[in-house]
Design a protein around this motif. Structure first.
Motif, mmCIF file in Angstrom:
data_model
loop_
_atom_site.group_PDB
_atom_site.id
_atom_site.type_symbol
_atom_site.label_atom_id
_atom_site.label_comp_id
_atom_site.label_asym_id
_atom_site.label_seq_id
_atom_site.Cartn_x
_atom_site.Cartn_y
_atom_site.Cartn_z
ATOM 1 N N PRO A 221 0.839 -1.213 0.000
ATOM 2 C CA PRO A 221 0.000 0.000 0.000
ATOM 3 C C PRO A 221 0.864 1.248 0.000
ATOM 4 C CG PRO A 221 0.019 -1.035 2.175
ATOM 5 C CD PRO A 221 0.699 -1.986 1.252
ATOM 6 N N LEU A 222 0.364 2.296 -0.670
ATOM 7 C CA LEU A 222 1.122 3.538 -0.790
ATOM 8 C C LEU A 222 0.647 4.540 0.267
ATOM 9 C CD1 LEU A 222 1.167 3.885 -4.687
ATOM 10 C CD2 LEU A 222 2.830 2.773 -3.189
ATOM 11 N N ARG B 83 3.542 16.848 -12.659
ATOM 12 C CA ARG B 83 3.036 15.491 -12.896
ATOM 13 C C ARG B 83 2.695 14.791 -11.584
ATOM 14 N NH1 ARG B 83 0.661 12.585 -16.989
ATOM 15 N NH2 ARG B 83 1.111 10.352 -16.732
ATOM 16 N N LEU B 84 3.544 14.924 -10.591
ATOM 17 C CA LEU B 84 3.325 14.218 -9.336
ATOM 18 C C LEU B 84 2.129 14.760 -8.573
ATOM 19 C CD1 LEU B 84 7.007 13.747 -8.121
ATOM 20 C CD2 LEU B 84 5.512 12.067 -9.228
ATOM 21 N N VAL B 85 1.881 16.050 -8.670
ATOM 22 C CA VAL B 85 0.692 16.612 -8.026
ATOM 23 C C VAL B 85 -0.568 15.933 -8.562
ATOM 24 C CG1 VAL B 85 -0.729 18.692 -7.865
ATOM 25 C CG2 VAL B 85 1.722 18.826 -7.432
ATOM 26 N N ASP B 86 -0.549 15.558 -9.844
ATOM 27 C CA ASP B 86 -1.692 14.877 -10.454
ATOM 28 C C ASP B 86 -1.738 13.388 -10.144
ATOM 29 O OD1 ASP B 86 -2.687 17.180 -11.664
ATOM 30 O OD2 ASP B 86 -1.511 16.879 -13.487
ATOM 31 N N THR C 229 3.289 7.196 -13.850
ATOM 32 C CA THR C 229 1.899 6.789 -13.659
ATOM 33 C C THR C 229 1.688 6.204 -12.272
ATOM 34 O OG1 THR C 229 2.250 4.531 -14.474
ATOM 35 C CG2 THR C 229 1.737 6.239 -16.119
ATOM 36 N N ALA C 230 0.421 6.039 -11.921
ATOM 37 C CA ALA C 230 0.084 5.370 -10.663
ATOM 38 C C ALA C 230 0.568 3.928 -10.677
ATOM 39 C CB ALA C 230 -1.424 5.426 -10.446
ATOM 40 N N ALA D 12 3.017 1.793 -7.927
ATOM 41 C CA ALA D 12 2.728 0.474 -7.379
ATOM 42 C C ALA D 12 3.861 -0.507 -7.686
ATOM 43 C CB ALA D 12 1.401 -0.042 -7.930
ATOM 44 N N GLU D 13 4.411 -0.436 -8.907
ATOM 45 C CA GLU D 13 5.501 -1.328 -9.295
ATOM 46 C C GLU D 13 6.753 -1.069 -8.454
ATOM 47 O OE1 GLU D 13 8.046 -3.972 -11.505
ATOM 48 O OE2 GLU D 13 5.897 -3.879 -11.089
ATOM 49 N N ALA D 14 7.137 0.188 -8.300
ATOM 50 C CA ALA D 14 8.337 0.512 -7.533
ATOM 51 C C ALA D 14 8.208 0.054 -6.083
ATOM 52 C CB ALA D 14 8.613 2.009 -7.590
#
Length: 315
Positions: free
Chosen positions: A162-163, A184-187, A288-289, A293-295
């Motif tokens: 979970p993030l 980008r990260l704000v979005d 992307t989201a 999740a992958e990282a």
């Protein structure tokens, strides 16, 4: 006789700090660097000489460091000078060579295809020994010594994570912001996540709440250890910090064409570390989201088997 370890703050200092145990000099050394939250945290307990800060291609700053170097090198205390750059290396090597000291220059791991401007300049200084971290461009006076990344390995963990906590580190360079990535990260970042925002000089219209220009090294390391995912610009210091904390960072290179750096060495750095599997390299407008999740499903750990740096001891 004592070794003087010289580096500007940021990635250059982070590299030299990691390399010092592999050089066999950490028990009898003095550090010369800029006064910053990073240097004060990282070098706590070490003998440190603070010299004037010099930024990218800063002739005035380099001259100030030259004056400081002459003062530091008086008295015959040091037998050699080792540096990972940047311009502060030249400032110290010139008077060190005049004092008959051996000078060792280890080119930054960001330089995957050839020496930096500093590397080309210090190569003209007498008694200077030159090292690259990439065997592909070793040759002539440039000797391959090994890589700071040799001692790390990434492993995929079992199951999604979970993030809840995220660290964003955009660097602290005074001249270069990274608004494309921050926008980008704000979005993309989940609104419910707790985020540590270290943004340096970056400014956008939608500045995230709690954004900080700098974060002390110790605090950043603790935050990365506790984070589920780390997103960082493709600086070598940021990569090392994430790896030490056990994180496979989302690693985003600054681009020269967008005015984010003086050249595209971060692009080369991102490719190299992605090839090693130690980061997840992405472009600023493509995070992307799913990448988050992958990282979060990977960890990075020290192998414990890294060999000594292949350098020419002056003793």
């Amino acid at each position: 006789m004592t070794t003087l370890l010289v580096a500007s703050t940021g990635g250059h200092l982070a590299e030299l700090y990691d390399l010092a145990p592999r050089l066999g000099v950490q028990d009898d050394c003095v550090w010369a660097t800029f006064d910053s939250p990073q240097s004060r945290s990282l070098l706590d307990g070490h003998e440190v000489v603070h010299v004037p800060p010099a930024t990218t291609r800063d002739a005035v700053g380099a001259l100030r460091d030259l004056v400081a170097a002459r003062r530091v090198l008086r008295g015959g205390r040091f037998r050699q000078v080792i540096s990972t750059g940047a311009s502060v290396a030249m400032s110290f090597f010139l008077p060190a060579a005049r004092h008959g000291l051996a000078c060792h220059y280890i080119e930054s791991a960001t330089r995957t295809e050839g020496p930096s401007l500093t590397g080309r300049l210090v190569a003209r200084v007498p008694r200077t020994r030159l090292y690259t971290q990439y065997p592909g461009w070793a040759g002539g006076r440039w000797r391959y010594g090994g890589s700071i990344f040799d001692g790390y390995r990434a492993t995929r963990a079992t199951g999604p994570r979970p993030l809840r906590r995220i660290v964003v580190a955009l660097g602290t360079h005074e001249r270069f912001g990274f608004p494309r990535l921050l926008d980008r990260l704000v979005d993309v970042l989940p609104p419910e996540a707790e985020v540590l925002w270290q943004v340096g000089s970056t400014r956008i219209d939608r500045m995230p709440a709690g954004a900080r220009r700098q974060v002390p090294y110790a605090e950043m390391q603790q935050a990365m250890r506790e984070a589920d995912v780390v997103v960082t610009h493709a600086g070598v210091g940021s990569a090392l910090a994430a790896m030490r904390a056990g994180r496979r960072a989302i690693y985003v290179p600054r681009r020269r064409r967008h005015g984010e750096h003086v050249d595209d060495h971060q692009v080369e750095m991102a490719r190299e570390l992605d090839r090693r599997g130690l980061v997840l390299a992405r472009e600023a407008d493509a995070v992307t989201a799913e990448d988050l999740a992958e990282a979060a499903t990977w960890t990075v750990a020290a192998t414990g088997t890294v060999t000594p740096f292949r350098w020419m001891d002056a003793s």
